[in-house]
Design a protein around this motif. Structure first.
Motif, mmCIF file in Angstrom:
data_model
loop_
_atom_site.group_PDB
_atom_site.id
_atom_site.type_symbol
_atom_site.label_atom_id
_atom_site.label_comp_id
_atom_site.label_asym_id
_atom_site.label_seq_id
_atom_site.Cartn_x
_atom_site.Cartn_y
_atom_site.Cartn_z
ATOM 1 N N PHE A 211 -40.795 -15.764 81.559
ATOM 2 C CA PHE A 211 -39.471 -17.146 81.895
ATOM 3 C C PHE A 211 -40.215 -18.662 82.303
ATOM 4 O O PHE A 211 -39.762 -19.150 81.710
ATOM 5 C CB PHE A 211 -39.628 -15.451 83.202
ATOM 6 N N GLU A 212 -41.434 -18.598 82.283
ATOM 7 C CA GLU A 212 -41.750 -19.639 82.276
ATOM 8 C C GLU A 212 -41.848 -20.439 81.220
ATOM 9 O O GLU A 212 -41.521 -21.724 81.055
ATOM 10 C CB GLU A 212 -43.564 -19.623 82.296
ATOM 11 N N GLU A 213 -42.541 -19.615 79.297
ATOM 12 C CA GLU A 213 -41.547 -19.799 78.152
ATOM 13 C C GLU A 213 -40.436 -20.164 78.271
ATOM 14 O O GLU A 213 -40.548 -21.746 77.178
ATOM 15 C CB GLU A 213 -42.309 -19.328 77.383
ATOM 16 N N ALA A 214 -39.395 -19.832 79.179
ATOM 17 C CA ALA A 214 -37.530 -20.408 78.324
ATOM 18 C C ALA A 214 -37.614 -20.581 80.210
ATOM 19 O O ALA A 214 -36.335 -21.526 79.341
ATOM 20 C CB ALA A 214 -37.493 -18.605 78.955
ATOM 21 N N GLY A 215 -38.161 -21.587 80.432
ATOM 22 C CA GLY A 215 -38.419 -22.987 81.409
ATOM 23 C C GLY A 215 -37.298 -22.182 82.833
ATOM 24 O O GLY A 215 -37.099 -23.683 83.231
ATOM 25 N N ILE A 216 -37.589 -20.973 82.772
ATOM 26 C CA ILE A 216 -37.023 -20.415 84.013
ATOM 27 C C ILE A 216 -37.341 -19.410 85.087
ATOM 28 O O ILE A 216 -37.497 -18.630 85.681
ATOM 29 C CB ILE A 216 -35.688 -20.057 83.719
ATOM 30 N N LYS A 217 -38.696 -20.506 85.167
ATOM 31 C CA LYS A 217 -39.962 -19.127 86.198
ATOM 32 C C LYS A 217 -39.432 -19.404 87.595
ATOM 33 O O LYS A 217 -39.422 -18.063 87.794
ATOM 34 C CB LYS A 217 -41.230 -19.496 86.280
ATOM 35 N N GLU A 218 -39.195 -20.142 88.054
ATOM 36 C CA GLU A 218 -38.461 -20.410 89.354
ATOM 37 C C GLU A 218 -37.257 -19.296 90.176
ATOM 38 O O GLU A 218 -37.041 -19.541 91.149
ATOM 39 C CB GLU A 218 -38.557 -21.635 89.402
ATOM 40 N N ASP A 219 -36.668 -18.618 88.551
ATOM 41 C CA ASP A 219 -35.518 -18.166 88.970
ATOM 42 C C ASP A 219 -35.992 -16.515 89.160
ATOM 43 O O ASP A 219 -35.221 -15.919 89.461
ATOM 44 C CB ASP A 219 -34.682 -17.624 87.973
ATOM 45 N N VAL A 220 -37.279 -15.984 88.886
ATOM 46 C CA VAL A 220 -37.801 -15.043 88.999
ATOM 47 C C VAL A 220 -38.485 -14.597 90.727
ATOM 48 O O VAL A 220 -39.031 -15.116 91.436
ATOM 49 C CB VAL A 220 -38.702 -15.110 87.403
ATOM 50 N N ILE A 221 -37.365 -13.738 91.639
ATOM 51 C CA ILE A 221 -38.187 -13.198 92.554
ATOM 52 C C ILE A 221 -38.591 -12.166 92.070
ATOM 53 O O ILE A 221 -38.623 -11.080 91.958
ATOM 54 C CB ILE A 221 -36.647 -12.843 93.179
ATOM 55 N N ILE A 222 -40.510 -12.247 93.350
ATOM 56 C CA ILE A 222 -41.569 -10.810 93.263
ATOM 57 C C ILE A 222 -41.233 -10.593 94.037
ATOM 58 O O ILE A 222 -41.447 -10.913 95.556
ATOM 59 C CB ILE A 222 -42.866 -11.331 92.873
ATOM 60 N N LYS A 223 -40.821 -9.067 94.240
ATOM 61 C CA LYS A 223 -40.390 -8.757 95.747
ATOM 62 C C LYS A 223 -41.654 -7.412 95.919
ATOM 63 O O LYS A 223 -41.651 -6.607 95.045
ATOM 64 C CB LYS A 223 -39.618 -7.724 96.103
ATOM 65 N N ALA A 224 -42.969 -7.241 96.393
ATOM 66 C CA ALA A 224 -44.027 -6.567 96.290
ATOM 67 C C ALA A 224 -43.799 -5.820 97.919
ATOM 68 O O ALA A 224 -43.679 -6.246 98.788
ATOM 69 C CB ALA A 224 -45.294 -6.678 95.505
ATOM 70 N N ALA A 225 -44.157 -4.299 97.678
ATOM 71 C CA ALA A 225 -44.857 -3.581 98.906
ATOM 72 C C ALA A 225 -45.653 -3.938 99.773
ATOM 73 O O ALA A 225 -46.650 -4.561 98.997
ATOM 74 C CB ALA A 225 -44.741 -2.314 98.988
ATOM 75 N N LYS A 226 -45.941 -4.014 100.877
ATOM 76 C CA LYS A 226 -46.943 -4.556 101.441
ATOM 77 C C LYS A 226 -48.093 -3.700 101.444
ATOM 78 O O LYS A 226 -47.992 -2.944 100.691
ATOM 79 C CB LYS A 226 -46.348 -4.028 102.924
ATOM 80 N N GLU A 227 -49.301 -4.221 101.903
ATOM 81 C CA GLU A 227 -50.710 -3.741 101.857
ATOM 82 C C GLU A 227 -51.233 -2.476 101.885
ATOM 83 O O GLU A 227 -51.351 -2.340 101.531
ATOM 84 C CB GLU A 227 -52.176 -4.896 101.761
ATOM 85 N N GLU A 228 -50.787 -2.303 103.272
ATOM 86 C CA GLU A 228 -51.142 -1.243 104.195
ATOM 87 C C GLU A 228 -50.579 0.161 103.661
ATOM 88 O O GLU A 228 -50.827 1.360 103.433
ATOM 89 C CB GLU A 228 -50.021 -0.881 104.817
ATOM 90 N N ILE A 229 -49.193 -0.070 102.080
ATOM 91 C CA ILE A 229 -48.891 1.224 101.358
ATOM 92 C C ILE A 229 -50.105 1.794 100.665
ATOM 93 O O ILE A 229 -49.861 3.507 100.771
ATOM 94 C CB ILE A 229 -47.639 1.027 100.795
ATOM 95 N N ASP A 230 -51.157 1.299 100.315
ATOM 96 C CA ASP A 230 -51.582 2.174 99.309
ATOM 97 C C ASP A 230 -53.278 2.326 100.756
ATOM 98 O O ASP A 230 -53.274 3.613 99.638
ATOM 99 C CB ASP A 230 -52.718 0.450 98.602
ATOM 100 N N SER A 231 -52.923 1.721 101.033
ATOM 101 C CA SER A 231 -53.761 3.017 102.390
ATOM 102 C C SER A 231 -53.376 4.295 103.175
ATOM 103 O O SER A 231 -54.037 5.385 103.182
ATOM 104 C CB SER A 231 -54.225 2.173 103.017
ATOM 105 N N ASP A 232 -52.256 4.325 102.929
ATOM 106 C CA ASP A 232 -51.614 5.999 103.186
ATOM 107 C C ASP A 232 -51.457 6.348 102.164
ATOM 108 O O ASP A 232 -51.288 5.831 100.634
ATOM 109 C CB ASP A 232 -49.638 5.182 103.791
ATOM 110 N N VAL A 233 -51.580 8.470 102.182
ATOM 111 C CA VAL A 233 -51.680 8.900 101.340
ATOM 112 C C VAL A 233 -50.198 9.010 101.372
ATOM 113 O O VAL A 233 -49.132 8.934 101.258
ATOM 114 C CB VAL A 233 -51.531 10.291 102.269
#
Length: 369
Positions: A211-233
């Motif tokens: 998307f950066e190569e297309a010049g529209i990287k700022e139009d991408v929204i990254i939604k990542a889960a909170k880090e604590e999730i990896d510490s849960d079973v």
């Protein structure tokens, strides 16, 4: 004539006890409690009669169980089950058994299992993901004694055999597909993007790069889960919930998204169900894409567009590497053992199904409820 061999029956008669008592006393198998007098009586009778204990037949330990150990970070994602399926199919062909260590992304569990390897002494070890960085030295030390193969992210520098996966390339392929369909405002939903889980970050980085190569990287929204999730079973629906809940959160914040990508298929299934619950049409209003081409990608109500990177084959290849190492170790051609490092990689393939489509330019933006 040779002297008659003294038997346990002879000792039983001399000591005035049963033959089974003699057998248990002489073999130190005290399944029942014997008095001191009984034990002494049996031992004395045996000595006086000149009893010579039979040499026990050595157990045929030479045919030790051929064991491979597989390290998995989580068994709730079909991706790892597919890897195991590939490993097990090849191991079974070669007469090997598997011992699976499910670390659940817990450093203490991973360390505990690694330390067990010295005593367990398997013929080979397969990691279905990158080992945690803090244990890389231990893994390399083990690899000098036991063949180790890792199904890893290509960008990691490892001095062990590897079946490689270029996660950055997977991300770029996903982005390329959506850009070709005219999508500009897109979201990427992922599990926690921590330093310990670099393979996740590489997939996202590849996506953003395109998307950066297309010049529209700022139009991408990254939604990542909170880090604590990896510490849960991890539960069977953990990654599905990440997709479902973060999609709801995403669409409460913005209404002009035309495509949502899940880091893997399980997350994408959560995205699909969240959109269905919100009565948003797929792919009419929002396109959805996953990665890994798991079995369920073909079984959902709307078949999922995804990336095939031949997971089962990778499992088989990792097992093949171990077999070659074992064969090289036992089939000596000289006093010097050959050193060989294997690196295998498959070219991923885009699988277009029913969840992605062209952006409809005439479609109106969804109204805020």
């Amino acid at each position: 004539m040779g002297k008659k061999k003294v038997t346990s029956t002879d000792i039983a008669k001399a000591a005035g006890v049963s033959q089974s008592t003699v057998s248990m006393v002489l073999n130190k198998k005290y399944n029942v409690s014997f008095s001191k007098e009984t034990v002494e009586k049996v031992e004395r009778a045996a000595e006086e009669l000149g009893y010579v204990p039979q040499k026990r037949k050595a157990h045929r330990q030479s045919k030790k169980e051929k064991l491979l150990v597989v390290f998995c970070s989580n068994l709730t994602n079909p991706y790892y089950v597919m890897l195991l399926q590939g490993i097990e199919s090849r191991a079974k062909e070669q007469g090997f058994g598997l011992f699976v260590c499910n670390t659940q992304r817990d450093l203490r569990m991973e360390e505990r299992y690694l330390k067990m390897m010295w005593g367990l002494k398997p013929l080979g070890i397969i990691y279905t993901c990158n080992p945690s960085h803090c244990f890389m030295g231990l893994v390399e030390e083990l690899s000098r004694q036991i063949p180790v193969a890792i199904i890893n992210n290509q960008n990691e520098k490892l001095n062990v055999d590897a079946v490689e996966l270029d996660n950055s390339k997977l991300g770029r392929m996903m982005a390329k597909h959506l850009l070709e369909l005219g999508h500009r405002k897109v979201a990427y939903i992922a599990p926690p993007l921590t330093t310990r889980q670099k393979q996740r970050s590489k997939r996202v980085e590849g996506f953003l790069k395109k998307f950066e190569e297309a010049g529209i990287k700022e139009d991408v929204i990254i939604k990542a889960a909170k880090e604590e999730i990896d510490s849960d079973v991890a539960h069977i629906d953990s990654e599905y919930k990440i997709g479902f809940e973060l999609t709801q959160e995403l669409l409460s914040e913005t209404k002009d998204i035309t495509a949502i990508v899940g880091l893997n298929d399980m997350i994408a299934f959560g995205i699909l169900d969240a959109l269905q619950e919100m009565k948003i049409k797929v792919p009419g209003e929002v396109s959805v894409m996953g990665c890994d081409n798991t079995l369920f990608a073909r079984m959902h109500k709307v078949e999922l567009t995804t990336i095939e990177h031949f997971v089962i084959f990778k499992g088989r290849d990792a097992c093949d590497i171990i077999m070659k190492k074992i064969a090289a170790h036992y089939a000596k051609y000289s006093d010097i053992e050959p050193i060989s490092t294997y690196h295998v990689e498959y070219e991923p393939k885009l699988i277009v199904r029913g969840t992605t489509g062209y952006v409809k330019t005439s479609a109106k933006k969804r109204k805020t409820k």
